[in-house]
Design a protein around this motif. Structure first.
Motif, PDB file in Angstrom:
ATOM      1  N   VAL A 144       0.862  -1.184   0.000  1.00  0.00           N
ATOM      2  CA  VAL A 144       0.000   0.000   0.000  1.00  0.00           C
ATOM      3  C   VAL A 144       0.899   1.235   0.000  1.00  0.00           C
ATOM      4  O   VAL A 144       1.741   1.403   0.886  1.00  0.00           O
ATOM      5  CB  VAL A 144      -0.919   0.011   1.233  1.00  0.00           C
ATOM      6  CG1 VAL A 144      -1.838   1.240   1.205  1.00  0.00           C
ATOM      7  CG2 VAL A 144      -1.743  -1.278   1.296  1.00  0.00           C
ATOM      8  N   ILE A 145       0.746   2.093  -1.014  1.00  0.00           N
ATOM      9  CA  ILE A 145       1.587   3.289  -1.147  1.00  0.00           C
ATOM     10  C   ILE A 145       0.789   4.545  -0.802  1.00  0.00           C
ATOM     11  O   ILE A 145      -0.287   4.778  -1.359  1.00  0.00           O
ATOM     12  CB  ILE A 145       2.167   3.400  -2.560  1.00  0.00           C
ATOM     13  CG1 ILE A 145       3.187   2.278  -2.807  1.00  0.00           C
ATOM     14  CG2 ILE A 145       2.823   4.768  -2.776  1.00  0.00           C
ATOM     15  CD1 ILE A 145       3.857   2.347  -4.171  1.00  0.00           C
ATOM     16  N   HIS A 205       1.007  -7.037  -5.675  1.00  0.00           N
ATOM     17  CA  HIS A 205      -0.039  -6.063  -5.974  1.00  0.00           C
ATOM     18  C   HIS A 205       0.273  -4.765  -5.239  1.00  0.00           C
ATOM     19  O   HIS A 205       0.748  -4.783  -4.099  1.00  0.00           O
ATOM     20  CB  HIS A 205      -1.418  -6.566  -5.551  1.00  0.00           C
ATOM     21  CG  HIS A 205      -1.795  -7.888  -6.130  1.00  0.00           C
ATOM     22  ND1 HIS A 205      -1.654  -8.180  -7.475  1.00  0.00           N
ATOM     23  CD2 HIS A 205      -2.298  -9.011  -5.564  1.00  0.00           C
ATOM     24  CE1 HIS A 205      -2.065  -9.421  -7.700  1.00  0.00           C
ATOM     25  NE2 HIS A 205      -2.454  -9.942  -6.555  1.00  0.00           N
ATOM     26  N   VAL A 206      -0.002  -3.637  -5.877  1.00  0.00           N
ATOM     27  CA  VAL A 206       0.244  -2.325  -5.285  1.00  0.00           C
ATOM     28  C   VAL A 206      -1.088  -1.599  -5.155  1.00  0.00           C
ATOM     29  O   VAL A 206      -1.807  -1.408  -6.144  1.00  0.00           O
ATOM     30  CB  VAL A 206       1.219  -1.498  -6.139  1.00  0.00           C
ATOM     31  CG1 VAL A 206       1.409  -0.112  -5.525  1.00  0.00           C
ATOM     32  CG2 VAL A 206       2.567  -2.208  -6.260  1.00  0.00           C
ATOM     33  N   LYS A 207      -1.415  -1.198  -3.953  1.00  0.00           N
ATOM     34  CA  LYS A 207      -2.679  -0.525  -3.654  1.00  0.00           C
ATOM     35  C   LYS A 207      -2.440   0.945  -3.377  1.00  0.00           C
ATOM     36  O   LYS A 207      -1.526   1.315  -2.632  1.00  0.00           O
ATOM     37  CB  LYS A 207      -3.330  -1.170  -2.417  1.00  0.00           C
ATOM     38  CG  LYS A 207      -4.643  -0.538  -1.978  1.00  0.00           C
ATOM     39  CD  LYS A 207      -5.768  -0.830  -2.943  1.00  0.00           C
ATOM     40  CE  LYS A 207      -7.120  -0.362  -2.366  1.00  0.00           C
ATOM     41  NZ  LYS A 207      -8.223  -0.620  -3.323  1.00  0.00           N
ATOM     42  N   VAL A 208      -3.260   1.792  -3.967  1.00  0.00           N
ATOM     43  CA  VAL A 208      -3.218   3.231  -3.722  1.00  0.00           C
ATOM     44  C   VAL A 208      -4.014   3.554  -2.457  1.00  0.00           C
ATOM     45  O   VAL A 208      -5.108   3.039  -2.257  1.00  0.00           O
ATOM     46  CB  VAL A 208      -3.822   3.990  -4.919  1.00  0.00           C
ATOM     47  CG1 VAL A 208      -4.002   5.468  -4.595  1.00  0.00           C
ATOM     48  CG2 VAL A 208      -2.951   3.814  -6.150  1.00  0.00           C
ATOM     49  N   LEU A 236       3.826   1.638   2.632  1.00  0.00           N
ATOM     50  CA  LEU A 236       4.939   2.468   2.214  1.00  0.00           C
ATOM     51  C   LEU A 236       4.489   3.928   2.260  1.00  0.00           C
ATOM     52  O   LEU A 236       3.771   4.398   1.374  1.00  0.00           O
ATOM     53  CB  LEU A 236       5.395   2.087   0.802  1.00  0.00           C
ATOM     54  CG  LEU A 236       5.670   0.589   0.602  1.00  0.00           C
ATOM     55  CD1 LEU A 236       5.988   0.300  -0.850  1.00  0.00           C
ATOM     56  CD2 LEU A 236       6.802   0.129   1.503  1.00  0.00           C
ATOM     57  N   VAL A 237       4.896   4.635   3.300  1.00  0.00           N
ATOM     58  CA  VAL A 237       4.520   6.032   3.496  1.00  0.00           C
ATOM     59  C   VAL A 237       5.681   6.886   2.999  1.00  0.00           C
ATOM     60  O   VAL A 237       6.790   6.807   3.521  1.00  0.00           O
ATOM     61  CB  VAL A 237       4.216   6.322   4.971  1.00  0.00           C
ATOM     62  CG1 VAL A 237       3.756   7.765   5.135  1.00  0.00           C
ATOM     63  CG2 VAL A 237       3.154   5.360   5.498  1.00  0.00           C
ATOM     64  N   GLN A 238       5.407   7.698   1.985  1.00  0.00           N
ATOM     65  CA  GLN A 238       6.467   8.441   1.313  1.00  0.00           C
ATOM     66  C   GLN A 238       6.213   9.948   1.414  1.00  0.00           C
ATOM     67  O   GLN A 238       5.238  10.460   0.854  1.00  0.00           O
ATOM     68  CB  GLN A 238       6.544   8.030  -0.159  1.00  0.00           C
ATOM     69  CG  GLN A 238       7.675   8.644  -0.944  1.00  0.00           C
ATOM     70  CD  GLN A 238       9.018   7.961  -0.695  1.00  0.00           C
ATOM     71  OE1 GLN A 238       9.064   6.860  -0.150  1.00  0.00           O
ATOM     72  NE2 GLN A 238      10.094   8.589  -1.111  1.00  0.00           N
ATOM     73  N   GLU A 239       7.096  10.645   2.147  1.00  0.00           N
ATOM     74  CA  GLU A 239       6.967  12.101   2.214  1.00  0.00           C
ATOM     75  C   GLU A 239       7.386  12.716   0.886  1.00  0.00           C
ATOM     76  O   GLU A 239       8.399  12.326   0.293  1.00  0.00           O
ATOM     77  CB  GLU A 239       7.835  12.675   3.325  1.00  0.00           C
ATOM     78  CG  GLU A 239       7.663  14.188   3.453  1.00  0.00           C
ATOM     79  CD  GLU A 239       8.680  14.847   4.374  1.00  0.00           C
ATOM     80  OE1 GLU A 239       8.634  16.090   4.476  1.00  0.00           O
ATOM     81  OE2 GLU A 239       9.512  14.140   4.962  1.00  0.00           O
ATOM     82  N   THR A 241       6.092   7.068  -7.048  1.00  0.00           N
ATOM     83  CA  THR A 241       7.030   6.308  -7.871  1.00  0.00           C
ATOM     84  C   THR A 241       8.320   6.015  -7.112  1.00  0.00           C
ATOM     85  O   THR A 241       8.882   4.919  -7.230  1.00  0.00           O
ATOM     86  CB  THR A 241       7.316   7.055  -9.181  1.00  0.00           C
ATOM     87  OG1 THR A 241       6.080   7.244  -9.891  1.00  0.00           O
ATOM     88  CG2 THR A 241       8.254   6.266 -10.072  1.00  0.00           C
ATOM     89  N   LEU A 242       8.794   6.968  -6.318  1.00  0.00           N
ATOM     90  CA  LEU A 242       9.971   6.712  -5.498  1.00  0.00           C
ATOM     91  C   LEU A 242       9.719   5.579  -4.504  1.00  0.00           C
ATOM     92  O   LEU A 242      10.618   4.785  -4.206  1.00  0.00           O
ATOM     93  CB  LEU A 242      10.387   7.981  -4.753  1.00  0.00           C
ATOM     94  CG  LEU A 242      11.120   9.045  -5.576  1.00  0.00           C
ATOM     95  CD1 LEU A 242      11.336  10.301  -4.736  1.00  0.00           C
ATOM     96  CD2 LEU A 242      12.449   8.523  -6.093  1.00  0.00           C
ATOM     97  N   ALA A 243       8.500   5.487  -3.990  1.00  0.00           N
ATOM     98  CA  ALA A 243       8.168   4.424  -3.034  1.00  0.00           C
ATOM     99  C   ALA A 243       8.215   3.043  -3.676  1.00  0.00           C
ATOM    100  O   ALA A 243       8.345   2.034  -2.972  1.00  0.00           O
ATOM    101  CB  ALA A 243       6.791   4.672  -2.428  1.00  0.00           C
TER     102      ALA A 243
END
Length: 258
Positions: free
Chosen positions: A10-11, A88-91, A43-46, A78-80
């Motif tokens: 999860v991004i 699978h990648v979840k928004v 994945l928490v991306q500042e 994208t960096l994450a």
């Protein structure tokens, strides 16, 4: 999380005004009941490197915090991708919340329809007073044929019948598309249209997201609809999807993930 193939990544991109809502996003993740053999990573991306996330999130081994030069939510997402371990990648935007069972329904759709590359679901708007509002024009549940999202979007004034904030996409397809578009906004719409141009998808009729409406919301700002930039973003999104559909007229064949 010994079996990393059974993981949903999860991004969540974050900028300063949305940090206050991260606790709600996390709570919605913790409440997810995952199928046997599955787990999630967050994945928490500042969007920046200010250290604003220090001490904000709980001590949970499933959380990975990152940062980078500011470039907007698409760049942060994208960096994450460099830390994604799932198939699978979840928004999940920082100010939104998943509904119970959302991740399990995404997984079930991929398992039942191995030819699809992505899933979406219905949305409830979460209003400032805590009430929710739905939309009465959602499509029927089930598979969404390749090209259908682009055709609807072109015929309805750049409005999709599916909400990009609910997207769950195969990692290999996401990487093949280069991640999110390098746009100051609408990068999630661009990804959805690109994926749908070359792959079948799936729409779940159950509500999968609480989409927060609040004054600091990026899409509520006047700049989001500034005519010149808005028209430019829409033209770029459309041109990319059309080019992909033209270059891959039979779509992108997908095989079940290992």
């Amino acid at each position: 999380m010994e079996n990393l193939t059974q993981l949903v990544s999860v991004i969540t991109p974050v900028h300063a005004p949305s940090i206050e809502h991260l606790s709600g996003a996390y709570a919605s993740l913790v409440k997810q009941e995952m199928p046997d053999g599955w787990d999630w990573q967050w994945l928490v991306q500042e969007d920046g490197q200010t250290g604003a996330l220090n001490g904000v999130l709980p001590d949970d081994s499933r959380i990975s915090i990152g940062g980078g030069r500011p470039g907007g939510p698409g760049v942060a997402r994208t960096l994450a991708l460099s830390r994604v371990a799932g198939q699978h990648v979840k928004v999940l935007d920082a100010d939104d919340q998943l509904t119970p069972g959302a991740l399990a329904r995404d997984i079930a759709a991929f398992e039942a329809h191995p030819q699809i590359g992505w899933t979406t679901s219905r949305v409830l708007d979460l209003m400032p007073d805590g009430s929710t509002l739905g939309w009465d024009k959602d499509p029927e549940g089930g598979t969404i044929g390749r090209g259908a999202v682009l055709a609807f979007w072109q015929a309805n004034g750049y409005r999709s019948q599916l909400h990009p904030a609910t997207l769950c996409i195969r990692r290999d397809l996401l990487l093949a598309l280069g991640g999110w578009m390098a746009l100051p906004a609408s990068e999630d719409t661009g990804l959805l249209l690109a994926a749908s141009a070359i792959s079948d998808g799936y729409f779940t009729r159950e509500h999968g997201l609480l989409y927060r409406k609040w004054p600091g919301q990026v899409t509520s700002q006047a700049s989001h609809r500034e005519p010149v930039e808005y028209e430019g973003r829409m033209k770029i999104i459309e041109a990319r999807a059309v080019a992909l559909a033209s270059m891959l007229p039979s779509g992108l064949p997908l095989t079940p993930a290992a």
